[in-house]
Design a protein around this motif. Structure first.
Motif, PDB file in Angstrom:
ATOM      1  N   ARG A 119      -8.919  12.042  11.390  1.00 25.86           N
ATOM      2  CA  ARG A 119      -8.671  11.570  12.758  1.00 25.86           C
ATOM      3  C   ARG A 119      -9.914  10.881  13.330  1.00 25.86           C
ATOM      4  O   ARG A 119      -9.812   9.962  14.130  1.00 25.86           O
ATOM      5  N   SER A 120     -11.091  11.340  12.904  1.00 27.06           N
ATOM      6  CA  SER A 120     -12.325  10.729  13.428  1.00 27.06           C
ATOM      7  C   SER A 120     -12.382   9.243  13.092  1.00 27.06           C
ATOM      8  O   SER A 120     -12.982   8.452  13.821  1.00 27.06           O
ATOM      9  N   VAL A 121     -11.731   8.844  11.990  1.00 30.73           N
ATOM     10  CA  VAL A 121     -11.679   7.418  11.624  1.00 30.73           C
ATOM     11  C   VAL A 121     -10.496   6.743  12.311  1.00 30.73           C
ATOM     12  O   VAL A 121     -10.640   5.703  12.967  1.00 30.73           O
ATOM     13  N   THR A 122      -9.301   7.338  12.190  1.00 35.56           N
ATOM     14  CA  THR A 122      -8.095   6.654  12.694  1.00 35.56           C
ATOM     15  C   THR A 122      -8.051   6.578  14.214  1.00 35.56           C
ATOM     16  O   THR A 122      -7.392   5.701  14.765  1.00 35.56           O
ATOM     17  N   SER A 123      -8.761   7.464  14.906  1.00 33.36           N
ATOM     18  CA  SER A 123      -8.732   7.389  16.369  1.00 33.36           C
ATOM     19  C   SER A 123      -9.413   6.120  16.868  1.00 33.36           C
ATOM     20  O   SER A 123      -9.066   5.601  17.927  1.00 33.36           O
ATOM     21  N   VAL A 124     -10.357   5.611  16.112  1.00 28.80           N
ATOM     22  CA  VAL A 124     -11.050   4.369  16.516  1.00 28.80           C
ATOM     23  C   VAL A 124     -10.517   3.172  15.725  1.00 28.80           C
ATOM     24  O   VAL A 124     -10.381   2.072  16.269  1.00 28.80           O
ATOM     25  N   TYR A 125     -10.202   3.398  14.465  1.00 29.24           N
ATOM     26  CA  TYR A 125      -9.746   2.322  13.576  1.00 29.24           C
ATOM     27  C   TYR A 125      -8.395   2.731  12.971  1.00 29.24           C
ATOM     28  O   TYR A 125      -8.329   3.148  11.799  1.00 29.24           O
ATOM     29  N   PRO A 126      -7.312   2.661  13.745  1.00 28.53           N
ATOM     30  CA  PRO A 126      -6.033   3.215  13.271  1.00 28.53           C
ATOM     31  C   PRO A 126      -5.433   2.479  12.074  1.00 28.53           C
ATOM     32  O   PRO A 126      -4.716   3.086  11.274  1.00 28.53           O
ATOM     33  N   SER A 127      -5.709   1.205  11.941  1.00 24.41           N
ATOM     34  CA  SER A 127      -5.127   0.420  10.844  1.00 24.41           C
ATOM     35  C   SER A 127      -6.073   0.430   9.648  1.00 24.41           C
ATOM     36  O   SER A 127      -7.247   0.772   9.767  1.00 24.41           O
ATOM     37  N   HIS A 128      -5.557   0.055   8.469  1.00 24.94           N
ATOM     38  CA  HIS A 128      -6.455  -0.148   7.329  1.00 24.94           C
ATOM     39  C   HIS A 128      -5.945  -1.302   6.469  1.00 24.94           C
ATOM     40  O   HIS A 128      -4.824  -1.789   6.668  1.00 24.94           O
TER      41      HIS A 128
END
Ligand SMILES: CC(C)(COP(=O)(O)OP(=O)(O)OC[C@H]1O[C@@H](n2cnc3c(N)ncnc32)[C@H](O)[C@@H]1OP(=O)(O)O)[C@@H](O)C(=O)NCCC(=O)NCCS
Length: 199
Positions: A119-128
């Motif tokens: 979540r620490s990544v997807t909360s700021v960068y939700p897409s990949h």
């Protein structure tokens, strides 16, 4: 002059092949994998099946030369893969059927137990995203054009940021991503997650 267009049904085999031919830290992985479709099954297939509207290809008209693939909401994408993509692959690929320590074994481990993005990544960068170009198409600005195309599509879909994973030994790609405005979000000795805000 190569151009970018949306992915179309019928591109799949070409995209799996490009994934294979760039799958060893940007170099050809043909000689290091036993199953030539395994890399594509992990890094291409689920995006074409679940997010076809965020798949774009670079083509000279006759041949597909590269691609960028995106997922809008990484958490939702991972849940959808768990329901509809990984089960069929798990049924086809047994860990015991490949040599321990092989690239195929590593890929089958990913199929059996795919990691989830924190979540620490997807909360700021939700897409990949994933991006790969054949050698003949590299170094001519097409990577930038593909990233810009996907970023525009993600922005139009309401994304606020996009991340990607890169191996620590793929120094060329890391330099490219930095030039595209990506920063390291997390890293360990094997690789890094890099992210860029959108909008
Ligand atoms: C990495 C890759 C996508 C880059 O695409 P590309 O078409 O070669 O890159 P471009 O020519 O569009 O480069 C865009 C910009 O990045 C810069 N750049 C590219 N590689 C760079 C590097 N290693 N260090 C610094 N800048 C770099 C270019 O100079 C260019 O700058 P400019 O637009 O300001 O002039 C492509 O080389 C590739 O597919 N490699 C093999 C597969 C791979 O490694 N994929 C990534 C897996 S994580």
């Amino acid at each position: 002059m190569p151009t970018i267009r949306p992915y179309a049904a019928g591109d799949g085999d070409a995209l799996y092949d490009i994934c294979l031919r760039t799958g060893a830290d940007g170099e050809d992985a043909s000689a290091v994998v036993l199953d030539p479709r395994l890399l594509g099954s992990v890094y291409v297939g689920p995006y074409l099946a679940l997010e076809p509207g965020l798949a774009f290809v670079l083509t000279d008209g006759a041949t597909v030369l590269g691609y960028v693939l995106g997922a809008l909401d990484t958490g939702e994408f991972e849940r959808a893969c768990e329901l509809t993509w990984w089960p069929a692959l798990r049924a086809r690929h047994a860990r015991s059927a490949v040599p321990p320590g092989s690239v195929d074994a590593t890929l089958i481990d990913l199929i059996i137990a795919p990691p989830t993005t924190p979540r620490s990544v997807t909360s700021v960068y939700p897409s990949h995203l994933h991006i790969d170009l054949l050698p003949a198409a590299q170094g001519a600005g097409h990577g930038r054009a593909l990233i810009d195309t996907l970023r525009s599509a993600l922005a139009a879909a309401g994304s606020t940021g996009v991340h990607l994973g890169v191996s620590s030994t793929n120094t060329r790609a890391i330099g490219f991503y930095e030039r595209m405005g990506f920063v390291v979000v997390t890293s360990d000795p094997r690789g890094a997650t890099m992210g860029a805000r959108i909008g």
